[in-house]
Design a protein around this motif. Structure first.
Motif, PDB file in Angstrom:
ATOM      1  N   ASP A  58      -5.018 -25.921 -55.691  1.00 36.79           N
ATOM      2  CA  ASP A  58      -5.450 -25.878 -57.101  1.00 36.79           C
ATOM      3  C   ASP A  58      -4.569 -26.812 -57.926  1.00 36.79           C
ATOM      4  OD1 ASP A  58      -6.705 -25.120 -59.483  1.00 36.79           O
ATOM      5  OD2 ASP A  58      -5.405 -23.372 -59.768  1.00 36.79           O
TER       6      ASP A  58
ATOM      7  N   HIS B 104      -5.542 -30.274 -60.088  1.00 33.61           N
ATOM      8  CA  HIS B 104      -5.236 -30.570 -61.498  1.00 33.61           C
ATOM      9  C   HIS B 104      -4.686 -31.988 -61.637  1.00 33.61           C
ATOM     10  CE1 HIS B 104      -4.679 -25.960 -61.986  1.00 33.61           C
ATOM     11  NE2 HIS B 104      -5.946 -26.312 -62.030  1.00 33.61           N
TER      12      HIS B 104
ATOM     13  N   HIS C  10     -13.295 -29.200 -60.615  1.00 38.36           N
ATOM     14  CA  HIS C  10     -13.317 -27.852 -61.201  1.00 38.36           C
ATOM     15  C   HIS C  10     -14.740 -27.456 -61.602  1.00 38.36           C
ATOM     16  CE1 HIS C  10      -9.003 -27.629 -61.104  1.00 38.36           C
ATOM     17  NE2 HIS C  10      -9.023 -26.438 -61.649  1.00 38.36           N
TER      18      HIS C  10
ATOM     19  N   HIS D 155     -10.294 -19.770 -56.127  1.00 35.79           N
ATOM     20  CA  HIS D 155     -10.403 -20.980 -56.956  1.00 35.79           C
ATOM     21  C   HIS D 155      -9.869 -22.255 -56.271  1.00 35.79           C
ATOM     22  CE1 HIS D 155     -10.226 -23.568 -60.425  1.00 35.79           C
ATOM     23  NE2 HIS D 155      -8.913 -23.562 -60.428  1.00 35.79           N
TER      24      HIS D 155
ATOM     25  N   ASN E  73     -11.988 -25.604 -54.923  1.00 29.80           N
ATOM     26  CA  ASN E  73     -11.695 -26.983 -55.323  1.00 29.80           C
ATOM     27  C   ASN E  73     -11.405 -27.848 -54.097  1.00 29.80           C
ATOM     28  OD1 ASN E  73     -11.899 -26.117 -57.939  1.00 29.80           O
ATOM     29  ND2 ASN E  73      -9.720 -26.255 -58.404  1.00 29.80           N
TER      30      ASN E  73
HETATM   31 FE   LIG Z   1      -7.579 -24.871 -61.481  1.00 27.25          FE
END
Ligand SMILES: [Fe+2]
Length: 368
Positions: free
Chosen positions: A192, A196, A261, A275, A279
């Motif tokens: 995750d 980003h 995302h 999550h 991704n």
């Molecule tokens: Fe995230």
């Protein structure tokens, strides 16, 4: 050169920082509501440290410990009721992304008696209560972002609210709290954080300053994903992951996320994929799409990861992530593509993906 940059959160990154800097808490008020999950903050010592800091500072508190993974609006409204009853003056979110994001929404609702729709439309007038964030996973970066991601059943997806006052006032970052995280959560959250920095780097809103942080974060995570193993991960590696995750958070606080995302959210909402894993599943194919318009940027991502090409990048992710065996029906594909196109963050991609591009990403991610 042109950019603007802000990180209004005061960050304390240190072992035992909650104890060392407890006076930061009393500067925010005399009554606090802690928003956390059911068990992890009790096991990893973070809640105990916070309570000790409260008693040291003479702060009255209550604990709402019912935040689930991917927090629902119902949960944040219940916690906000508790905050109002206590007349809390600040909110402390302890946990992974879910409790920290829930804490931000609670901070808004504690001072604004508004409907779910108005919350999601950012129609609040009073300032939220100040927020303190204590991350206990290394992935979300929520401790340094103005975002709160909530599960919105009437929209059938996860949606974010953003606001300058949702930046935590203080972040206490102590890697010891991540020490006993299960391996799959360690990896999912690291991926995750990686997403980003990747999405913030291949992004219309990227700047020289956010690039610096994004590439540093990608290279740390790339190196660790190659070297650490379930049986051999040290506290200093955990600390580096926490640092890289914080950098990724600071990056998306400037740029917001992108197509990874946007497409990850329906995979989490409808298929229950964690999550970071969601991704990770679409990351390589998304980078292939992004390389059509920004080949140099994607190349820099791949090189910073310490990989020779996107193929190797994809193989590294496959190796560390749990296998995902999902084949979407035509109806599911149509729905996920529609949800992705509705997500506002796809506009941050250097070339905005069209319907056919999202279908292509699903196919190239072996989800079809
Ligand atoms: Fe995230």
């Amino acid at each position: 050169m042109q950019f603007n940059f802000r990180c209004p959160t005061r960050i304390f990154f240190d072992e035992q920082c909650v104890q060392k800097y407890s006076s930061q808490l009393s500067a925010l008020g005399r009554k606090a509501l802690v928003v956390t999950g059911r068990t992890s903050s009790k096991r990893n010592g973070s809640l105990r440290d916070m309570i000790a800091a409260f008693s040291q500072e003479g702060i009255q508190y209550n604990v709402f410990d019912e935040v689930e993974e991917n927090p629902s609006l119902k949960t944040v409204y219940r916690a906000a009721n508790m905050a109002r009853k206590l007349e809390a003056e600040f909110i402390v979110g302890i946990g992974g992304g879910s409790p920290m994001d829930a804490a931000k929404a609670v901070a808004v609702l504690a001072t604004n008696n508004i409907s779910e729709q108005d919350l999601m439309d950012k129609k609040w007038t009073a300032d939220p209560l100040p927020i303190v964030a204590v991350p206990t996973t290394a992935g979300t970066g929520s401790e340094v972002t103005p975002y709160s991601i909530l599960t919105v059943d009437w929209a059938e997806t996860k949606k974010s609210i953003a606001g300058e006052k949702l930046f935590p006032a203080v972040a206490f970052m102590d890697a010891r709290y991540t020490r006993n995280l299960p391996w799959n959560i360690t990896i999912n959250t690291a991926v995750d954080a990686l997403s980003h920095s990747v999405e913030g780097f291949v992004n219309n809103r990227a700047t020289v300053f956010s690039d610096l942080l994004a590439l540093e974060s990608i290279s740390i995570i790339g190196r660790l994903l190659k070297t650490m193993t379930e049986d051999d991960i040290t506290l200093s590696q955990r600390e580096e992951l926490l640092y890289a995750s914080m950098l990724g958070g600071i990056v998306i606080a400037q740029t917001a996320t992108g197509v990874i995302h946007a497409l990850g959210y329906p995979l989490t909402y409808f298929k229950g994929l964690p999550h970071g894993l969601a991704n990770g599943v679409v990351m390589k194919a998304s980078l292939e799409f992004l390389a059509q318009s920004s080949p140099d940027r994607v190349e820099q991502v791949v090189k910073s990861m310490g990989c020779k090409d996107l193929e190797e990048f994809g193989n590294l992710l496959k190796k560390v992530l749990s296998p995902v065996d999902i084949k979407l029906t035509t109806r599911e594909q149509d729905l996920y593509v529609a949800k992705t196109l509705q997500a506002k963050n796809i506009a941050n991609c250097p070339k905005k993906p069209e319907e056919k591009d999202i279908y292509e990403i699903l196919k190239n991610s072996s989800l079809v």
